[in-house]
Design an enzyme around this catalytic site. Structure first.
Site, PDB file in Angstrom:
ATOM      1  NE  ARG A 151      33.420  38.836  32.722  1.00  0.00           N
ATOM      2  CZ  ARG A 151      32.881  38.218  33.771  1.00  0.00           C
ATOM      3  NH1 ARG A 151      31.674  37.499  33.505  1.00  0.00           N
ATOM      4  NH2 ARG A 151      33.387  37.845  34.852  1.00  0.00           N
TER       5      ARG A 151
ATOM      6  CB  SER B 114      34.820  47.307  31.494  1.00  0.00           C
ATOM      7  OG  SER B 114      34.132  47.906  32.365  1.00  0.00           O
TER       8      SER B 114
END
Ligand SMILES: Cc1cc2nc3c(=O)[nH]c(=O)nc-3n(C[C@H](O)[C@H](O)[C@H](O)COP(=O)(O)OP(=O)(O)OC[C@H]3O[C@@H](n4cnc5c(N)ncnc54)[C@H](O)[C@@H]3O)c2cc1C
Ligand code: SF4
Length: 544
Positions: free
Chosen positions: A299, A54
């Site tokens: 991601r 993240s």
């Protein structure tokens, strides 16, 4: 060989912030009520946090609700945000723009989400949650009435040829009254649930971006702990949505990343190369010169927001976090919303657990969600991302009008289109000439993937499956110059030829896959299907 069966009250698939928050809340409620419930959480990474990537700036709202004494319990929130900078980059220059209210990070923390999840995992285990890392849920299990009765973990020790090897071990069946799917963005079992229960009926398509990130140890003289720096503009063309983040963390580290909306139209674009050349911008490069890159990964993230949230419940379970799609795009934050959705699902399930039969639908979760701050938050910003469909400048202008004139209450909702439909023909779009990596601040894919710690058992069937093996050449190469070679941030897809240049074919280097799910999203004919590899395979992110 029969599969062993284990029974639980609740099984949770995925050890990210949403799944862990659901697990913690369930056990907290049970403990408060003096009841014992069996909660099991499985995670495909080799440990909790291994597959978590993240930014990340954490808005602590949900954490304050879930574990109010997180500070005393040693939560790894060490770097409060002290300054925000929102920049516009041209090829050679930069200027500061007013920070949009959604990107004001006062009161937030710069964290490693992987380490935060490791800490949440410890809290969950202390409450009695059974956590099994290294076990991907590979299959949804249904009872004879078609209701979800749990999941099965993948078999281990199947060779490339599909034949069991000496290490063969059958997967396990985990049965539960309720199964919570918390797989994160583009969950692969969630995709099958969408179809089985028509959960996307009447909703906009989900839309996505790819985020590529590196972690750097930098020269201590250049450290500005607490600075959250974002940019839009160069190197992306103004018709492509995206931008960068640079978060200065305590300990002379910087998390730097680049996000590119997967609705981009030019098949020649490479998000990886855009990120590498971004780091060479004069306003950016100096931060990294003299430093050392310590980690790399990628991601996908959701961008659909409010209008793309599917039906959340079905007989036997529900969806929480980014697998449903609760990310707030203008904030670039989905952790607090993922956590909140997990908590609300836990509350709905716990309330009904005594009276419900296995396979009942936890319908009150959706009602709780619609009554929560999370729903109001997503509703308010629902038009911002689709407002960028006509490019950066119109998008920024629309965002200002929607925010300051309508306060998010415009009497319309802008619609989304599926990302894979966005590509134009390679012959119609400009080629992009990316500079070679300099080995100082920019790098190639192979050395990057090395830093992700990615590892897969080589003797196993490829987990990147093709519905039709001819499409990569007959369709993707012919029309789009094989875009999978460029959008995959790990170099998994390569077009190889015979020595004389004939016989092009797609080579899939599955062992490099960092599980970002971009190919599953962006393949123009939706021909690539990501399925879970053998347990524990994938990246081993230390602190992403
Ligand atoms: C580059 C980037 C920057 C971001 N920046 C921020 C930020 O600054 N602030 C913020 O709040 N949010 C940010 N986000 C979004 C945030 O990371 C997500 O919203 C959040 O992680 C979602 O949590 P989740 O639990 O739903 O999913 P995830 O965090 O993706 O966790 C899902 C977990 O489930 C596991 N899993 C998946 N499928 C299976 C399966 N079948 N079996 C077993 N395990 C499985 C995965 O391995 C993973 O550990 C960012 C995202 C990206 C990609
Ligand atoms: S193969 Fe697909 S999921 Fe794996 S890294 Fe490449 S784009 Fe991501």
């Amino acid at each position: 060989m029969e599969r062993e069966v284990m029974e639980f009250d609740v099984v949770i698939v995925g050890g990210g912030p949403s799944g862990l928050s659901a697990a913690i809340r369930l056990k907290q409620l049970a403990n408060e009520a003096g009841k014992n419930i069996e909660v099991c959480l499985i995670e495909k990474g080799s440990e909790i946090g291994a597959h978590i990537l993240s930014g990340a700036v954490l808005e602590p709202r949900s954490l304050n609700e879930l574990i109010p004494d997180w500070q005393e319990r040693g939560a790894p929130l060490d770097t409060p945000v002290t300054a925000d900078k929102f920049m516009f980059l041209t090829e050679t220059g930069s200027f500061r723009m007013p920070t949009p209210p959604s990107m004001n990070n006062h009161g937030n923390y710069i964290i490693s989400l992987g380490n935060f999840c490791r800490w949440l995992g410890e809290q969950a285990e202390a409450l009695g949650v059974e956590i099994y890392p290294g076990f991907p849920a590979a299959e949804v299990l249904y009872d004879d009435q078609g209701r979800v009765k749990g999941v099965a973990t993948g078999d281990m020790g199947i060779g490339k040829d599909g034949v069991p090897t000496d290490h063969y071990m059958r997967g396990m069946e985990l049965h539960a009254k309720q199964t919570i799917f918390a797989e994160g963005c583009r969950g692969h079992l969630t995709k099958t649930l969408f179809e089985k229960f028509d959960l996307r009926e009447g909703k906009d398509p989900q839309t996505f971006a790819i985020g590529i990130k590196e972690l750097w140890d930098i020269d201590p003289e250049k450290a500005k702990p607490g600075l959250a720096w974002h940019s839009v503009g160069w190197p992306l063309a103004s018709d492509t949505y995206g931008g960068s983040f640079l978060y200065h963390i305590n300990g002379n580290q910087v998390a730097v990343g680049y996000v590119v909306g997967l609705d981009y139209s030019n098949p020649h674009l490479s998000p990886f190369e855009e990120f590498q050349r971004f780091k060479n911008h004069p306003a950016v490069r100096d931060t990294f010169v003299g430093g050392r890159r310590v980690s790399y990964g990628a991601r996908a993230l959701n961008e659909g927001g409010f209008q793309s949230v599917p039906k959340l419940t079905f007989p036997g379970g529900c969806l929480v976090g980014c697998t449903a799609g609760f990310l707030n795009v203008p904030k670039i934050k989905g952790t607090h919303t993922a956590m909140k959705s997990g908590m609300l699902a836990a509350e709905a399930i716990f309330e009904a657990l005594d009276t419900m039969q296995a396979g009942d639908e936890p319908t009150s979760y959706a009602n709780r969600l619609q009554d929560s701050w999370l729903w109001a938050e997503l509703y308010k910003v629902r038009n911002i991302r689709p407002g960028f469909a006509k490019g950066l400048w119109l998008g920024l202008a629309y965002a200002a009008i929607d925010t300051y004139l309508f306060f998010g209450k415009a009497p319309w909702t802008l619609r989304h289109h599926a990302d894979h439909e966005g590509l134009k023909l390679a012959s119609e779009m400009p080629k992009i000439d990316y500079p070679k990596p300099d080995g100082i601040v920019s790098f190639d894919r192979n050395s990057s993937v090395f830093l992700s710690g990615t590892n897969h058992e080589e003797n196993q069937p490829a987990h990147l499956t093709l519905k039709d093996a001819s499409i990569p050449i007959s369709h993707n190469l012919a029309l789009y110059d094989a875009p999978e070679q460029r959008y995959c941030p790990a170099g998994v897809y390569e077009i190889v030829h015979n020595d004389d240049g004939s016989n092009p074919r797609l080579q899939i280097n599955a062992q490099n896959c960092v599980h970002c799910k971009t190919c599953d999203i962006k393949d123009p004919s939706q021909n690539i299907v990501w399925v879970s590899p053998e347990g524990g395979g994938g990246p081993n992110y230390p602190n992403m």
